[in-house]
Write a protein that holds these residues in place. Structure first.
Motif, PDB file in Angstrom:
ATOM      1  N   VAL A  94      20.018 -53.401   5.948  1.00 11.46           N
ATOM      2  CA  VAL A  94      19.569 -52.268   6.474  1.00 11.46           C
ATOM      3  C   VAL A  94      19.573 -51.258   5.106  1.00 11.46           C
ATOM      4  N   CYS A  95      20.454 -51.314   4.250  1.00  9.23           N
ATOM      5  CA  CYS A  95      20.511 -50.647   3.315  1.00  9.23           C
ATOM      6  C   CYS A  95      19.505 -50.712   2.106  1.00  9.23           C
ATOM      7  N   SER A  96      19.229 -51.950   1.979  1.00  7.68           N
ATOM      8  CA  SER A  96      18.119 -52.437   1.054  1.00  7.68           C
ATOM      9  C   SER A  96      16.729 -51.786   1.495  1.00  7.68           C
ATOM     10  N   VAL A  97      16.585 -51.476   2.839  1.00  4.00           N
ATOM     11  CA  VAL A  97      15.326 -50.825   3.241  1.00  4.00           C
ATOM     12  C   VAL A  97      15.390 -49.445   2.786  1.00  4.00           C
ATOM     13  N   LEU A  98      16.691 -48.959   3.090  1.00  2.00           N
ATOM     14  CA  LEU A  98      16.853 -47.513   2.715  1.00  2.00           C
ATOM     15  C   LEU A  98      16.698 -47.247   1.191  1.00  2.00           C
ATOM     16  N   ILE A  99      17.059 -48.080   0.444  1.00  4.07           N
ATOM     17  CA  ILE A  99      16.776 -48.090  -0.985  1.00  4.07           C
ATOM     18  C   ILE A  99      15.428 -48.156  -1.483  1.00  4.07           C
ATOM     19  N   TRP A 100      14.647 -49.142  -0.700  1.00  6.07           N
ATOM     20  CA  TRP A 100      13.237 -49.124  -0.823  1.00  6.07           C
ATOM     21  C   TRP A 100      12.728 -47.901  -0.801  1.00  6.07           C
ATOM     22  N   PHE A 121      11.985 -54.631  12.380  1.00  5.03           N
ATOM     23  CA  PHE A 121      12.538 -53.131  11.879  1.00  5.03           C
ATOM     24  C   PHE A 121      11.421 -52.776  10.969  1.00  5.03           C
ATOM     25  N   VAL A 122      11.254 -53.485   9.837  1.00  2.00           N
ATOM     26  CA  VAL A 122      10.394 -52.996   8.553  1.00  2.00           C
ATOM     27  C   VAL A 122       8.878 -52.952   8.890  1.00  2.00           C
ATOM     28  N   LYS A 123       8.535 -53.563   9.974  1.00  2.00           N
ATOM     29  CA  LYS A 123       7.170 -53.772  10.098  1.00  2.00           C
ATOM     30  C   LYS A 123       6.314 -52.352  10.070  1.00  2.00           C
ATOM     31  N   PRO A 124       6.930 -51.462  10.835  1.00  2.00           N
ATOM     32  CA  PRO A 124       5.864 -50.268  10.966  1.00  2.00           C
ATOM     33  C   PRO A 124       5.968 -49.412   9.436  1.00  2.00           C
ATOM     34  N   LEU A 125       7.043 -49.851   8.476  1.00  2.00           N
ATOM     35  CA  LEU A 125       7.093 -49.201   7.421  1.00  2.00           C
ATOM     36  C   LEU A 125       6.008 -49.756   6.347  1.00  2.00           C
ATOM     37  N   LEU A 126       5.455 -51.039   6.682  1.00  2.00           N
ATOM     38  CA  LEU A 126       4.633 -51.701   5.665  1.00  2.00           C
ATOM     39  C   LEU A 126       3.385 -51.076   5.307  1.00  2.00           C
ATOM     40  N   PRO A 127       2.679 -50.416   6.292  1.00  2.00           N
ATOM     41  CA  PRO A 127       1.474 -49.535   6.012  1.00  2.00           C
ATOM     42  C   PRO A 127       1.417 -48.697   5.037  1.00  2.00           C
ATOM     43  N   ILE A 128       2.793 -47.702   5.116  1.00  2.00           N
ATOM     44  CA  ILE A 128       3.281 -46.787   4.220  1.00  2.00           C
ATOM     45  C   ILE A 128       3.743 -47.250   3.025  1.00  2.00           C
ATOM     46  N   GLN A 186      11.665 -47.282  15.331  1.00  2.00           N
ATOM     47  CA  GLN A 186      12.764 -48.350  15.069  1.00  2.00           C
ATOM     48  C   GLN A 186      13.951 -47.947  14.647  1.00  2.00           C
ATOM     49  N   PHE A 187      14.046 -46.835  13.913  1.00  2.00           N
ATOM     50  CA  PHE A 187      15.322 -46.384  13.240  1.00  2.00           C
ATOM     51  C   PHE A 187      16.043 -45.905  14.748  1.00  2.00           C
ATOM     52  N   ASP A 188      15.550 -45.184  15.488  1.00  6.77           N
ATOM     53  CA  ASP A 188      16.300 -44.740  16.851  1.00  6.77           C
ATOM     54  C   ASP A 188      16.616 -45.805  17.592  1.00  6.77           C
ATOM     55  N   PHE A 189      15.867 -47.061  17.677  1.00  6.36           N
ATOM     56  CA  PHE A 189      16.347 -48.239  18.385  1.00  6.36           C
ATOM     57  C   PHE A 189      17.622 -48.744  17.844  1.00  6.36           C
ATOM     58  N   LEU A 190      17.510 -48.730  16.372  1.00  2.00           N
ATOM     59  CA  LEU A 190      18.756 -49.761  15.753  1.00  2.00           C
ATOM     60  C   LEU A 190      19.828 -48.461  15.856  1.00  2.00           C
ATOM     61  N   ALA A 191      19.615 -47.273  15.743  1.00  2.00           N
ATOM     62  CA  ALA A 191      20.763 -46.195  15.824  1.00  2.00           C
ATOM     63  C   ALA A 191      21.406 -46.315  17.191  1.00  2.00           C
ATOM     64  N   PRO A 250      -1.653 -40.932  10.968  1.00  2.00           N
ATOM     65  CA  PRO A 250      -0.837 -39.821  11.263  1.00  2.00           C
ATOM     66  C   PRO A 250       0.392 -39.974  12.061  1.00  2.00           C
ATOM     67  N   GLY A 251       0.245 -41.355  12.770  1.00  2.00           N
ATOM     68  CA  GLY A 251       1.303 -41.711  13.488  1.00  2.00           C
ATOM     69  C   GLY A 251       2.549 -42.712  12.842  1.00  2.00           C
ATOM     70  N   ALA A 252       2.093 -42.865  11.641  1.00  2.00           N
ATOM     71  CA  ALA A 252       2.974 -44.029  10.711  1.00  2.00           C
ATOM     72  C   ALA A 252       4.332 -43.619  10.708  1.00  2.00           C
ATOM     73  N   TRP A 253       4.961 -42.472  10.381  1.00  2.00           N
ATOM     74  CA  TRP A 253       6.157 -42.228  10.311  1.00  2.00           C
ATOM     75  C   TRP A 253       7.029 -42.200  11.627  1.00  2.00           C
ATOM     76  N   ARG A 254       6.065 -41.756  12.462  1.00  2.00           N
ATOM     77  CA  ARG A 254       6.540 -41.724  14.196  1.00  2.00           C
ATOM     78  C   ARG A 254       7.020 -43.069  14.442  1.00  2.00           C
ATOM     79  N   ALA A 255       6.094 -44.183  14.181  1.00  2.00           N
ATOM     80  CA  ALA A 255       6.328 -45.487  14.544  1.00  2.00           C
ATOM     81  C   ALA A 255       7.657 -45.973  13.852  1.00  2.00           C
ATOM     82  N   VAL A 256       7.738 -45.567  12.734  1.00  2.00           N
ATOM     83  CA  VAL A 256       9.041 -46.006  11.874  1.00  2.00           C
ATOM     84  C   VAL A 256      10.324 -45.404  12.459  1.00  2.00           C
ATOM     85  N   GLN A 257      10.083 -44.091  12.841  1.00  2.00           N
ATOM     86  CA  GLN A 257      11.350 -43.512  13.400  1.00  2.00           C
ATOM     87  C   GLN A 257      11.793 -44.254  14.808  1.00  2.00           C
TER      88      GLN A 257
END
Length: 241
Positions: A200-206, A122-129, A167-172, A158-165
């Motif tokens: 999950v919330c700890s990632v949101l707080i980050w 889940f957090v992997k696409p977040l790391l480069p950002i 993962q969020f879509d899958f979890l949702a 440019p697609g970094a946040w799209r890759a993050v989304q």
């Protein structure tokens, strides 16, 4: 009281997801604790000095020391309990302080798999950002000790946040299976906050702490505002002592 070891930014403010996961549990269980701030260069020596076990080992057998770590002075009749792995700490706190449980009966294996997914996928696409943004906010000593080129293998494109989304879509989509009448669709186990929600919330707080104007402003609105709702559900357990 319990001591929770944490890595500060330039001013003492917690940000690290693995450490927030433990702080949320301590607050949820209403356990008295205090935070001890440790910069990256001092982690190994600090943990050795309090008798913490290594978190892992390098291929050559050398120990690796990472945070979070806790010291519980009342964990044993003869000596303090010292732990340094977030999964082990969470299970220890649940076993030693079972009030306000985070592992409802029969859920420990499933929740552990859930948290493993959060950590490894889940957090992997977040790391480069998030890693470069976090690096900018660390003390200079920690920045030098933890070079950015070693912290992130690739720049955020440019697609970094799209890759993050994605993962969020899958979890949702998975959590939507907890919709009425079995749950509210916001928390992992249906109705009450549990260990999985704190992961999950700890990632949101980050994201909220490190990228409030770019990251959090968009993430909180994704999937019908679900992530903002989960953050609000955990808000009462975000105190820092």
């Amino acid at each position: 009281m319990i001591i929770l070891y944490d890595v500060p930014m330039r001013f003492p403010q917690p940000w690290a997801p693995n450490i927030w996961r433990i702080r949320l549990i301590l607050n949820y269980k209403r356990l008295p604790y205090r935070t001890a701030w440790v910069d990256f260069p001092d982690i190994e020596q600090t943990l050795i000095s309090v008798g913490a076990p290594p978190t892992s080992f390098r291929p050559d057998g050398r120990p690796v020391y990472t945070l979070p770590a806790i010291v519980d002075p009342f964990g044993s009749p003869t000596q303090p309990i010292v732990l340094s792995n977030p999964a082990i700490i969470a299970e220890y706190l649940e076993t030693s302080y079972p009030a306000r449980q985070i592992f409802p009966e029969g859920s420990r294996a499933v929740q552990s798999l859930f948290v493993h997914y959060v950590q490894e996928t889940f957090v992997k696409p977040l790391l480069p950002i998030m890693v470069p943004l976090t690096h900018q906010r660390l003390h200079e000593r920690s920045q030098t000790h933890f070079p950015l080129r070693a912290a992130t293998p690739q720049p955020a494109g440019p697609g970094a946040w799209r890759a993050v989304q994605e993962q969020f879509d899958f979890l949702a989509a998975m959590m939507d299976k907890n919709g009425p009448p079995d749950g509210d669709g916001v928390v992992a186990m249906g109705q009450d906050l549990t260990y999985a929600d704190f992961a999950v919330c700890s990632v949101l707080i980050w994201i909220e702490k490190v990228a409030p104007h770019d990251g959090w402003v968009r993430v909180r609105q994704w999937n019908g505002g679900r992530w903002g709702q989960l953050w609000e559900r955990c808000r009462g357990y975000m105190d820092v002592f």
